[in-house]
Design a protein around this motif. Structure first.
Motif, PDB file in Angstrom:
ATOM      1  N   GLY A 108       0.815  -1.213   0.000  1.00 59.93           N
ATOM      2  CA  GLY A 108       0.000   0.000   0.000  1.00 59.93           C
ATOM      3  C   GLY A 108       0.846   1.260   0.000  1.00 59.93           C
ATOM      4  N   ALA A 109       1.963   1.233   0.746  1.00 62.40           N
ATOM      5  CA  ALA A 109       2.859   2.393   0.761  1.00 62.40           C
ATOM      6  C   ALA A 109       3.454   2.635  -0.621  1.00 62.40           C
ATOM      7  N   LEU A 110       3.788   1.560  -1.325  1.00 61.34           N
ATOM      8  CA  LEU A 110       4.327   1.699  -2.682  1.00 61.34           C
ATOM      9  C   LEU A 110       3.292   2.320  -3.611  1.00 61.34           C
ATOM     10  N   VAL A 111       2.041   1.881  -3.509  1.00 61.34           N
ATOM     11  CA  VAL A 111       0.969   2.459  -4.327  1.00 61.34           C
ATOM     12  C   VAL A 111       0.790   3.939  -4.001  1.00 61.34           C
ATOM     13  N   THR A 112       0.857   4.273  -2.716  1.00 62.50           N
ATOM     14  CA  THR A 112       0.716   5.671  -2.305  1.00 62.50           C
ATOM     15  C   THR A 112       1.809   6.541  -2.917  1.00 62.50           C
ATOM     16  N   VAL A 113       3.058   6.070  -2.851  1.00 63.49           N
ATOM     17  CA  VAL A 113       4.167   6.849  -3.416  1.00 63.49           C
ATOM     18  C   VAL A 113       4.019   6.971  -4.931  1.00 63.49           C
ATOM     19  N   GLN A 114       3.611   5.891  -5.591  1.00 63.31           N
ATOM     20  CA  GLN A 114       3.424   5.941  -7.045  1.00 63.31           C
ATOM     21  C   GLN A 114       2.343   6.943  -7.423  1.00 63.31           C
TER      22      GLN A 114
END
Length: 237
Positions: free
Chosen positions: A22-28
């Motif tokens: 989820g953190a990766l999706v947020t940063v993307q």
């Protein structure tokens, strides 16, 4: 403490993997939306400073509406209204065809639309801060307007815009959490699922707050380095 470590771990019973994804999706989403916002900001600043009267009016309306309406409402309107309009347009061109709009693309478009209004004012103020003598010197060399903008005006305007653009990035990064309301499994969405499953909302939301805080601190540090590097050689007033 052991139970907390297991709960946030990466095993079968831990939620660490989902939170990391989820953190990766947020940063993307934040990075893509920020880039879209910068592009819209440049176009909006040009429209308000040098565009014809209809474009100036459109730019003023764009920044006024976005800055006067809560971001969450703009995101919902662009997300749902934009996807519905695109589906209707495709249906008119190719009758009977149903197209599913990618949720990630719709989220980036809606958040980028919001950040573009703020970037417009950042670039407009930065361009106005460029010394008029620099522009006059460029005109005396008979530089084409496009060359003058990208070679003379924009590089100097970035020196004034970087601090505000750094603040805008932090706002976009935090506002990316709003995208969870449309069902995307970003950091906040993953935490909400974990909180509902384990009935430990405080734990997971506190972890999300800590992750956002760490991302913000790292972002501020990077932008400060960029400001120092970009301002090297300029005399401070």
């Amino acid at each position: 403490m052991e139970d907390l470590a297991a709960l946030l771990g990466f095993g079968d019973k831990g939620w660490g993997g989902q939170l990391l994804a989820g953190a990766l999706v947020t940063v993307q989403i934040a990075v893509a939306s920020y880039l879209v916002g910068l592009l819209l900001g440049l176009l909006g600043a040009w429209a308000k400073l040098a565009g014809p009267r209809p474009l100036r009016a459109l730019g003023n309306a764009y920044t006024t509406i976005v800055r006067g309406v809560p971001d969450i409402l703009i995101i919902l309107l662009v997300y749902y209204g934009g996807t519905s309009a695109l589906r209707s347009l495709i249906g008119l061109v190719v009758p009977g065809v149903t197209v599913e709009i990618d949720a990630f693309a719709a989220a980036v478009a809606s958040l980028g639309f919001v950040s573009g209004a703020y970037a417009t004012e950042v670039f407009r103020g930065a361009i106005l801060a460029v010394p008029p003598g620099q522009i006059e010197a460029a005109k005396s060399l008979a530089l084409p307007p496009r060359v003058m903008f990208f070679r003379v005006v924009l590089p100097q305007a970035m020196r004034f815009a970087l601090p505000a653009l750094g603040n805008l990035w932090v706002v976009v990064l935090k506002d990316s959490a709003l995208i969870s309301v449309v069902g995307i499994r970003d950091l906040l969405g993953s935490a909400a699922t974990a909180a509902a499953t384990t009935r430990m909302p405080f734990t997971f939301y506190a972890v999300v707050a800590l992750i956002f805080l760490l991302l913000t601190i790292a972002s501020v540090g990077l932008f400060q380095l960029a400001e120092r590097a970009y301002g090297r050689g300029y005399r401070r007033s």
